[in-house]
Design a protein around this motif. Structure first.
Motif, PDB file in Angstrom:
ATOM      1  N   ARG A   1      -7.167  -5.291  -7.974  1.00  0.00           N
ATOM      2  CA  ARG A   1      -6.761  -6.665  -8.213  1.00  0.00           C
ATOM      3  C   ARG A   1      -5.280  -6.820  -8.568  1.00  0.00           C
ATOM      4  O   ARG A   1      -4.616  -7.728  -8.040  1.00  0.00           O
ATOM      5  N   PRO A   2      -4.697  -5.981  -9.439  1.00  0.00           N
ATOM      6  CA  PRO A   2      -3.269  -6.159  -9.744  1.00  0.00           C
ATOM      7  C   PRO A   2      -2.378  -6.076  -8.509  1.00  0.00           C
ATOM      8  O   PRO A   2      -1.397  -6.822  -8.392  1.00  0.00           O
ATOM      9  N   SER A   3      -2.704  -5.183  -7.581  1.00  0.00           N
ATOM     10  CA  SER A   3      -1.916  -5.086  -6.358  1.00  0.00           C
ATOM     11  C   SER A   3      -2.096  -6.325  -5.498  1.00  0.00           C
ATOM     12  O   SER A   3      -1.132  -6.848  -4.923  1.00  0.00           O
ATOM     13  N   TYR A   4      -3.330  -6.820  -5.407  1.00  0.00           N
ATOM     14  CA  TYR A   4      -3.556  -8.059  -4.666  1.00  0.00           C
ATOM     15  C   TYR A   4      -2.802  -9.210  -5.323  1.00  0.00           C
ATOM     16  O   TYR A   4      -2.190 -10.038  -4.646  1.00  0.00           O
ATOM     17  N   HIS A   5      -2.858  -9.259  -6.649  1.00  0.00           N
ATOM     18  CA  HIS A   5      -2.190 -10.331  -7.385  1.00  0.00           C
ATOM     19  C   HIS A   5      -0.686 -10.311  -7.127  1.00  0.00           C
ATOM     20  O   HIS A   5      -0.046 -11.364  -6.985  1.00  0.00           O
ATOM     21  N   ALA A   6      -0.107  -9.122  -7.039  1.00  0.00           N
ATOM     22  CA  ALA A   6       1.338  -8.997  -6.855  1.00  0.00           C
ATOM     23  C   ALA A   6       1.777  -9.205  -5.414  1.00  0.00           C
ATOM     24  O   ALA A   6       2.902  -9.666  -5.165  1.00  0.00           O
ATOM     25  N   ASN A   7       0.895  -8.889  -4.449  1.00  0.00           N
ATOM     26  CA  ASN A   7       1.345  -8.817  -3.059  1.00  0.00           C
ATOM     27  C   ASN A   7       0.662  -9.765  -2.084  1.00  0.00           C
ATOM     28  O   ASN A   7       1.279 -10.154  -1.087  1.00  0.00           O
ATOM     29  N   LEU A   8      -0.578 -10.133  -2.335  1.00  0.00           N
ATOM     30  CA  LEU A   8      -1.356 -10.835  -1.319  1.00  0.00           C
ATOM     31  C   LEU A   8      -0.717 -12.136  -0.870  1.00  0.00           C
ATOM     32  O   LEU A   8      -0.459 -12.347   0.321  1.00  0.00           O
TER      33      LEU A   8
ATOM     34  N   PRO B   1       2.641   1.603  -2.002  1.00  0.00           N
ATOM     35  CA  PRO B   1       2.264   3.015  -2.163  1.00  0.00           C
ATOM     36  C   PRO B   1       0.767   3.263  -2.017  1.00  0.00           C
ATOM     37  O   PRO B   1       0.355   4.379  -1.697  1.00  0.00           O
ATOM     38  N   PHE B   2      -0.052   2.220  -2.207  1.00  0.00           N
ATOM     39  CA  PHE B   2      -1.494   2.402  -2.180  1.00  0.00           C
ATOM     40  C   PHE B   2      -2.183   1.745  -0.988  1.00  0.00           C
ATOM     41  O   PHE B   2      -3.344   2.045  -0.729  1.00  0.00           O
ATOM     42  N   ASN B   3      -1.540   0.847  -0.296  1.00  0.00           N
ATOM     43  CA  ASN B   3      -2.205   0.098   0.767  1.00  0.00           C
ATOM     44  C   ASN B   3      -1.330  -0.069   1.999  1.00  0.00           C
ATOM     45  O   ASN B   3      -0.108  -0.134   1.910  1.00  0.00           O
ATOM     46  N   ARG B   4      -2.005  -0.182   3.152  1.00  0.00           N
ATOM     47  CA  ARG B   4      -1.365  -0.597   4.391  1.00  0.00           C
ATOM     48  C   ARG B   4      -2.069  -1.869   4.857  1.00  0.00           C
ATOM     49  O   ARG B   4      -3.304  -1.962   4.827  1.00  0.00           O
ATOM     50  N   VAL B   5      -1.277  -2.852   5.302  1.00  0.00           N
ATOM     51  CA  VAL B   5      -1.828  -4.116   5.774  1.00  0.00           C
ATOM     52  C   VAL B   5      -1.652  -4.184   7.291  1.00  0.00           C
ATOM     53  O   VAL B   5      -0.546  -4.015   7.820  1.00  0.00           O
TER      54      VAL B   5
ATOM     55  N   TRP C   1      -7.309 -11.205  12.166  1.00  0.00           N
ATOM     56  CA  TRP C   1      -8.091 -10.304  11.323  1.00  0.00           C
ATOM     57  C   TRP C   1      -7.107  -9.488  10.499  1.00  0.00           C
ATOM     58  O   TRP C   1      -6.312  -8.717  11.042  1.00  0.00           O
ATOM     59  N   MET C   2      -7.112  -9.682   9.178  1.00  0.00           N
ATOM     60  CA  MET C   2      -6.256  -8.923   8.272  1.00  0.00           C
ATOM     61  C   MET C   2      -7.069  -7.776   7.687  1.00  0.00           C
ATOM     62  O   MET C   2      -8.084  -8.000   7.021  1.00  0.00           O
ATOM     63  N   ILE C   3      -6.614  -6.554   7.941  1.00  0.00           N
ATOM     64  CA  ILE C   3      -7.298  -5.360   7.468  1.00  0.00           C
ATOM     65  C   ILE C   3      -6.389  -4.662   6.456  1.00  0.00           C
ATOM     66  O   ILE C   3      -5.303  -4.198   6.814  1.00  0.00           O
ATOM     67  N   VAL C   4      -6.815  -4.622   5.220  1.00  0.00           N
ATOM     68  CA  VAL C   4      -6.074  -3.914   4.178  1.00  0.00           C
ATOM     69  C   VAL C   4      -6.826  -2.612   3.902  1.00  0.00           C
ATOM     70  O   VAL C   4      -7.990  -2.625   3.517  1.00  0.00           O
ATOM     71  N   GLU C   5      -6.147  -1.497   4.141  1.00  0.00           N
ATOM     72  CA  GLU C   5      -6.760  -0.179   3.996  1.00  0.00           C
ATOM     73  C   GLU C   5      -5.916   0.695   3.072  1.00  0.00           C
ATOM     74  O   GLU C   5      -4.719   0.432   2.882  1.00  0.00           O
ATOM     75  N   PRO C   6      -6.505   1.725   2.497  1.00  0.00           N
ATOM     76  CA  PRO C   6      -5.708   2.655   1.695  1.00  0.00           C
ATOM     77  C   PRO C   6      -4.551   3.234   2.506  1.00  0.00           C
ATOM     78  O   PRO C   6      -4.684   3.496   3.701  1.00  0.00           O
ATOM     79  N   MET C   7      -3.422   3.419   1.855  1.00  0.00           N
ATOM     80  CA  MET C   7      -2.252   3.962   2.536  1.00  0.00           C
ATOM     81  C   MET C   7      -2.554   5.361   3.058  1.00  0.00           C
ATOM     82  O   MET C   7      -3.039   6.218   2.318  1.00  0.00           O
ATOM     83  N   ALA C   8      -2.277   5.577   4.347  1.00  0.00           N
ATOM     84  CA  ALA C   8      -2.553   6.884   4.954  1.00  0.00           C
ATOM     85  C   ALA C   8      -1.757   7.030   6.227  1.00  0.00           C
ATOM     86  O   ALA C   8      -1.454   6.047   6.914  1.00  0.00           O
ATOM     87  N   GLY C   9      -1.429   8.274   6.567  1.00  0.00           N
ATOM     88  CA  GLY C   9      -0.880   8.596   7.869  1.00  0.00           C
ATOM     89  C   GLY C   9      -1.992   9.064   8.791  1.00  0.00           C
ATOM     90  O   GLY C   9      -3.143   9.248   8.370  1.00  0.00           O
ATOM     91  N   ASP C  10      -1.660   9.313  10.039  1.00  0.00           N
ATOM     92  CA  ASP C  10      -2.668   9.693  11.023  1.00  0.00           C
ATOM     93  C   ASP C  10      -3.016  11.178  10.970  1.00  0.00           C
ATOM     94  O   ASP C  10      -4.081  11.587  11.420  1.00  0.00           O
TER      95      ASP C  10
END
Length: 364
Positions: free
Chosen positions: A161-168, A355-359, A284-293
């Motif tokens: 929630r704090p990340s959503y609150h700051a960025n969404l 640092p934690f999510n990719r949109v 379609w907005m997909i928010v996923e944990p930050m990751a490389g391939d």
């Protein structure tokens, strides 16, 4: 000429570097301390220790215990463990413990994007169920999100929630093509896999002309989401119990999934349902944990934590459902693109990251 052959010799054992061995042992000691500290952070959060230290400054164990109405021996040992781990500082001259201002922000302010107690809470709740995952690994079965305890569900919301609150609202929505304007004018929005409804309520508050429908297969989470919406006084939102492949409604201007696509047993089936439910000009907005391939892209502290959650929480959740694709928490954008393409989405781009999510934005 002899037809016999000599038996193969066993490989010579590699020589042991004693310094390297002891370095690993002491690293393991640090890991055990970190494991125990997760429980200590949750303890300090639930007992109000961090909040009290933030409010009152340098304190003795007796002072902390008296103010929080807890037993002094527990406060003393907790403070010593926190000092040894660098979470609080200790002054031998005064025998007082101080929570630095920067640490106080991360440990006591739920509106800060750096707020951490929820991260520890979901981790501790996840570790608590390790034996179930050991059994599942042997049998190939799964272990569903709904089977975990409260610390997993509450901790998940408190962490994200704090990340959503700051960025969404401030950065993620504006990064989507034309979506902010639609929301301001009045759009129809589905928040799929909404959990306790933190993201749904934030959007409802920011865009009162829009109508939002939050859905989740976990009935207890939907009950919490409805209560949270009532507490917040938002009237342009409703919640329903439904899996991602069956959420109701059609003609959505925006479908959002926050940190949940990789948990689904059948993400392709969910993506196909999104394609059916979304309008021709929808997003379609997909928010996923930050990751490389690639695995090597994720061999870092954030990737380590997420691979841990993937093993103990997210992958078992997927395997507990039909299909059980088990994307994993570190699926990476290429695998997410494959999921969207299989469902008929033709446009795909990464629009924002933390640092934690990719949109990700996917469109028909």
């Amino acid at each position: 000429m002899s037809l016999t052959t000599e038996p193969a010799r066993a490989a010579e054992p590699a020589p042991i570097d004693t310094d390297k061995l002891m370095s690993f042992v002491f690293r393991a000691v640090d890991e055990v301390g970190a494991t125990l500290n997760a429980a200590l952070v949750v303890m300090g959060d639930k007992l109000g220790y961090y909040r009290d230290l933030s409010e009152h400054g340098p304190s003795t164990p007796a002072q902390l215990a008296e103010r929080t109405q807890t037993a002094e021996p527990y406060a003393r040992e907790w403070l010593n463990a926190q000092a040894a781990g660098g979470y609080v500082s200790y002054d031998p001259a005064t025998r007082r413990y101080t929570l630095p201002a920067e640490h106080a922000l991360a440990m006591t302010d739920p509106e800060s994007a750096a707020f951490l107690p929820g991260f520890f809470q979901i981790a501790l709740g996840t570790v608590h169920d390790t034996q179930h995952i050991v059994d599942a690994a042997r049998s190939g079965a799964g272990y569903g999100w709904h089977q975990h305890g409260t610390d997993v569900h509450v901790g998940c919301e408190r962490f994200f929630r704090p990340s959503y609150h700051a960025n969404l609202v401030e950065s993620w929505i504006p990064a989507l093509d034309g979506v902010r304007e639609k929301l301001e004018d009045g759009a129809l929005v589905a928040d799929v896999g909404c959990g306790h409804g933190a993201s749904t309520i934030l959007l409802a508050q920011a865009f009162p002309n829009s109508t939002l429908v939050g859905s989740d297969y976990h009935a207890e989470s939907i009950e919490t989401a409805r209560a949270r919406a009532a507490e917040a006084g938002v009237e342009n939102v409703r919640f329903e119990v439904a899996p991602a492949q069956e959420f109701g409604g059609r003609g959505y201007d925006l479908v959002a999934m926050f940190d949940c696509l990789h948990d689904m047993g059948d993400p392709v089936g969910a993506a196909r349902h999104v394609r059916e439910a979304i309008g021709d000009d929808g997003t379609w907005m997909i928010v996923e944990p930050m990751a490389g391939d690639r695995v090597e892209d994720n061999l870092n502290p954030v990737g380590r934590a997420y691979y841990g959650f993937s093993t103990l929480l997210c992958t078992p959740s997927s395997l507990s459902q039909d299909v059980g694709l088990a994307l994993g928490t570190q699926a990476g954008p290429a695998r997410i693109r494959d999921v969207t393409a299989a469902a008929g989405f033709t446009r795909f781009r990464s629009v924002a990251e933390t640092p934690f999510n990719r949109v990700i934005e996917a469109r028909p």
